[in-house]
Design an enzyme around this catalytic site. Structure first.
Site, PDB file in Angstrom:
ATOM      1  N   CYS A 384       0.840  -1.205   0.000  1.00 16.81           N
ATOM      2  CA  CYS A 384       0.000   0.000   0.000  1.00 16.81           C
ATOM      3  C   CYS A 384       0.876   1.258   0.000  1.00 16.81           C
ATOM      4  CB  CYS A 384      -0.993  -0.038   1.152  1.00 16.81           C
ATOM      5  SG  CYS A 384      -2.478   0.913   0.768  1.00 16.81           S
ATOM      6  N   HIS A 510      -3.678  -5.135   0.314  1.00 18.70           N
ATOM      7  CA  HIS A 510      -3.097  -5.674   1.552  1.00 18.70           C
ATOM      8  C   HIS A 510      -3.110  -7.202   1.555  1.00 18.70           C
ATOM      9  CE1 HIS A 510      -2.779  -1.893   3.876  1.00 18.70           C
ATOM     10  NE2 HIS A 510      -3.719  -1.505   3.034  1.00 18.70           N
ATOM     11  N   GLU A 512      -1.439  -9.206   3.286  1.00 24.49           N
ATOM     12  CA  GLU A 512      -1.298  -9.784   4.631  1.00 24.49           C
ATOM     13  C   GLU A 512      -2.638 -10.170   5.246  1.00 24.49           C
ATOM     14  OE1 GLU A 512      -0.950  -6.642   3.799  1.00 24.49           O
ATOM     15  OE2 GLU A 512      -1.535  -5.235   5.376  1.00 24.49           O
TER      16      GLU A 512
HETATM   17  N1  GLN Z   1      -2.076   6.606   2.688  1.00 24.03           N
HETATM   18  C1  GLN Z   1      -2.165   5.846   1.488  1.00 24.03           C
HETATM   19  C2  GLN Z   1      -3.530   6.000   0.828  1.00 24.03           C
HETATM   20  O1  GLN Z   1      -4.477   6.389   1.461  1.00 24.03           O
HETATM   21  C3  GLN Z   1      -1.840   4.390   1.737  1.00 24.03           C
HETATM   22  C4  GLN Z   1      -2.793   3.718   2.656  1.00 24.03           C
HETATM   23  C5  GLN Z   1      -2.263   2.432   3.254  1.00 24.03           C
HETATM   24  O2  GLN Z   1      -1.050   2.203   3.281  1.00 24.03           O
HETATM   25  N2  GLN Z   1      -3.143   1.597   3.779  1.00 24.03           N
HETATM   26  O3  GLN Z   1      -3.671   5.718  -0.326  1.00 24.03           O
END
Ligand code: GLN
Length: 536
Positions: A384, A510, A512
């Protein structure tokens, strides 16, 4: 009427006794006997969900398939049971009150005075029955967050009391988790805190059927009898939960203590079927007897609280076991990393993972870490925000787009290689408004990711507002960073990879969150493999 059975798990004496793990372990034992089980968590805080909580407050925010932002215990439930949870599996005081207050505004209560009893407690009960009424489960385990006696959890305990009272005797049981502390000076285990916390539960009208006692030393029969007598349970319903090396041992020690049998008998369910824990035991064997080891650096900004990265560390355990490799994960504060210090801090690692996150703090360190591993051919895995930082790093250092940035940190940057998603632009509220939950992704056939998954069509969970800015796609691809995974409907970039690097994968989603004991996540498995290769 559904004939679902309900198990309530409460906690006494102190917090952090591991209600989530006990619930997940019991669920696992019941599941391996052929029952369809799910677990629900009731959280007493007033936030509608943990999505707006700082990870320092409450650890990781776990996201379900349907896009609910939930308590990290739901991660344990999924990792143990290998089944999905949903919004219905996590209910907070905030959500209960929100519904009741909305109902009041709609006039649903027909002019009545709206009160904690019955309106709040009725709404809680409705949420408890919801999962049972789907017909998808034989048993629902409901874990009450907090400790009995807390002001916040009172309405939940009262709702549980009423719920049990309304059901036939053999449909519900209560398991109370307590602490039996060891007083070194006296050389004794002490039962009084357990007695007191059961007494408190009794004051609220709830008699526990089973006591699970967290302890550092074994409980002898005499002690069990004493606890049983004072707490009004049978001696065989006093279950010892001794400290163990790994949470994944807990189902086995609960089986040894016959927690599942005590529970099934009380619920008048058959104990004939034997639980088949072969797969679980095989995982433990591989986990405990690794043939290799690797060192991984997890670069993030919430490293003081390892719970902030719970699913990532658990995914490494699953992937390590599958590779018969011990994975040491060191948490590195991103604020400490710079171009100058990167070699000193990261040079000894076999792989570097750059973590998810929000906001500006620590971004420079993440970018410096990525530059270092990219140039030094160290396996890299970005999740992310970690993937977004990889894009920023590549833009600045390879495409030479000076001060390229994400609109999140620099809305006025000239080169916003990461930009706010179009449908986020009109959103004002913070809670529950990100791109959340499961979306499809199509992978390029020859990509590292496709090789890891063994297929090109996947679905993964998300939690973000910003995305790769497609305007720069051509520039990136011509210069060695390829978009190897996209959302088939919106073309949103889901995966980036760097050519001519042994392992450089960044994902917008994600992974994970979907790693379980029985299904270690393919990208974690392949990343650990790459780290082993790098070490070898
Ligand atoms: N802050 C980033 C976004 O909102 C990544 C979010 C995250 O790592 N879950 O896109």
């Amino acid at each position: 009427m559904s004939n679902c059975k309900y198990i309530f798990v409460t906690g006494g004496v102190t917090s952090s006794l591991g209600k989530g793990i006990i619930s997940a372990s019991l669920a696992k034992l019941l599941q391996t006997r052929g029952h369809r089980v799910t677990i629900q968590k009731l959280d007493p805080y007033i936030n509608v969900d943990p999505g707006t909580l700082n990870p320092y407050e409450h650890g990781e925010c776990y996201v379900t398939e349907d896009g609910a932002e939930t308590d990290l215990d739901l991660g344990h439930y999924e990792r143990f049971l290998n089944t999905f949870t949903s919004q219905a599996n996590n209910v907070t005081t905030g959500r209960i009150y929100q519904t009741v207050i909305n109902n009041e505004r709609k006039g649903v209560y027909l002019g009545k005075t709206v009160q904690v009893v019955p309106h709040i407690t009725d709404e809680i009960k409705k949420n408890i029955s919801k999962l049972g009424e789907t017909g998808d489960y034989d048993i629902v385990i409901t874990e009450l967050g907090g400790t009995v006696g807390d002001i916040e959890s009172l309405p939940f305990v009262e709702a549980v009391r009423q719920f049990i009272w309304e059901k036939p005797n053999t449909d519900c049981i209560v398991i109370h988790l307590t602490l039996v502390p060891y007083l070194a000076a006296a050389g004794e285990l002490k039962t009084k805190p357990t007695q007191h916390s059961v007494k408190m539960l009794l004051e609220y009208g709830v008699q526990p059927d089973v006591l699970v006692c967290r302890t550092e030393h074994h409980l002898n029969q005499e002690l069990r009898n004493k606890i049983a007598k004072f707490c009004n349970v049978k001696p065989n319903a006093v279950i010892e939960s001794i400290d163990v090396d790994t949470i994944y041992d807990v189902p086995l020690i609960m089986q040894k203590e016959k927690l599942d049998i005590v529970v099934l008998k009380k619920l008048k369910l058959s104990t004939k079927e034997n639980p088949n824990l072969d797969k679980w035991k095989e995982f433990l064997l591989r986990y405990k007897h690794p043939k290799n080891e690797v060192n991984i650096a997890l670069v993030g900004k919430y490293v003081e609280l390892p719970d902030a990265y719970k699913s990532i560390t658990e995914a490494f355990i699953h992937a390590g076991a599958s590779n018969e490799c011990k994975v040491h994960v060191d948490f590195i504060h991103s604020e400490l990393v710079s171009d100058k210090k990167a070699d000193y801090i990261l040079g000894k690692y076999d792989g570097v993972l750059v973590a998810p996150g929000f906001g500006s703090r620590g971004i420079d360190g993440k970018v410096a870490a990525i530059k270092y591993v990219r140039e030094n051919n160290i396996p890299f895995f970005g999740i992310c925000l970690g993937m977004q930082c990889a894009v920023i790093e590549y833009a600045r250092n390879v495409l030479k787009l000076k001060n390229a940035y994400s609109a999140e940190m620099s809305p006025k940057a000239k080169y916003k290689v990461i930009d706010l998603m179009e449908d986020q632009k009109k959103i004002v509220n913070m809670g529950g408004t990100m791109r959340l939950g499961a979306y499809d992704c199509h992978l390029e056939k020859k990509s590292l990711a496709a090789k890891a998954y063994g297929r090109t069509k996947i679905s993964e969970r998300h939690r973000h507002r910003f995305e790769f800015n497609d305007r720069f796609k051509k520039d990136f691809e011509e210069n060695g960073m390829r978009i190897t995974g996209i959302n088939p409907d919106t073309q949103l970039a889901e995966v980036v990879e760097v050519e001519n690097h042994p392992y450089f994968v960044g994902v917008q989603y994600h992974p994970e969150l979907k790693s379980t004991v029985e299904n270690p996540h393919p990208l974690f498995v392949s990343f650990v493999k790459a780290a082993m290769h790098h070490k070898g």
